[in-house]
Design a protein around this motif. Sequence first.
Motif, PDB file in Angstrom:
ATOM      1  N   THR A  86     -16.259 -28.082  22.212  1.00  0.00           N
ATOM      2  CA  THR A  86     -17.694 -27.824  22.270  1.00  0.00           C
ATOM      3  C   THR A  86     -18.425 -29.153  22.333  1.00  0.00           C
ATOM      4  OG1 THR A  86     -18.032 -27.876  19.873  1.00  0.00           O
ATOM      5  CG2 THR A  86     -17.414 -25.743  20.853  1.00  0.00           C
ATOM      6  N   GLU A  87     -19.736 -29.125  22.564  1.00  0.00           N
ATOM      7  CA  GLU A  87     -20.496 -30.380  22.608  1.00  0.00           C
ATOM      8  C   GLU A  87     -20.497 -31.083  21.253  1.00  0.00           C
ATOM      9  OE1 GLU A  87     -25.101 -29.022  22.120  1.00  0.00           O
ATOM     10  OE2 GLU A  87     -24.189 -28.700  24.084  1.00  0.00           O
ATOM     11  N   ASN A  88     -20.207 -30.346  20.177  1.00  0.00           N
ATOM     12  CA  ASN A  88     -20.098 -30.951  18.844  1.00  0.00           C
ATOM     13  C   ASN A  88     -18.678 -31.413  18.532  1.00  0.00           C
ATOM     14  OD1 ASN A  88     -22.812 -30.556  18.265  1.00  0.00           O
ATOM     15  ND2 ASN A  88     -22.444 -28.485  17.541  1.00  0.00           N
ATOM     16  N   GLY A  89     -17.754 -31.246  19.464  1.00  0.00           N
ATOM     17  CA  GLY A  89     -16.387 -31.730  19.289  1.00  0.00           C
ATOM     18  C   GLY A  89     -15.433 -30.763  18.629  1.00  0.00           C
TER      19      GLY A  89
END
Length: 183
Positions: free
Chosen positions: A33-36
């Motif tokens: 995800t964009e949050n890793g």
Amino acid sequence: MIKDNKISAEYSDIESAIRLTRLDKTNACFALTENGFLVLNADLGEGRRDYGRVKLHRAFPFTRLDEYISVLTPEDEDELGVILSLGDLDEGSAAACKKELERKYFVPKLKKIRSIKSKFGYTYWECDTDCGVMSFTVADTFKNVVKISEIRLLVIDADGARYEIPDINLLDSRSRRKLEIYL
């Protein structure tokens, strides 16, 4: 006397506990995800669906870093399946899994121990590592400085992060003296 249906029910539980679901490019897609966070979209026998965030855990032997990787739910750590080899996944999934494994199993190597201070059952370490100067706290130091071999040590901090001393003989004499009490 045990009734047949009880034996059958117990066997069914054992069978489900040892069933292995193999994850590969035909049934699983991993992404970050964009949050890793690592997420999984897969068909585990009940149709394709999103499983959301998952955790990876290397199984033995640890010498095969890209093989035998268990995929777990983050909450209760139920196993969703096993990746026999990262090479069995598509390129994007393999890259996402590799990045997550590198993050999880990141182990700085200690080169020099600047200080170890003991206070209220904890030790506070300041060390030079292959990643720069690091400070961390170790609870129950006698238990969490683990001798892997005659020369190799693993230090586990209060948060579960690991630090490796690949060869205690390569440490300078002051570092070895600071460490001696915990061996």
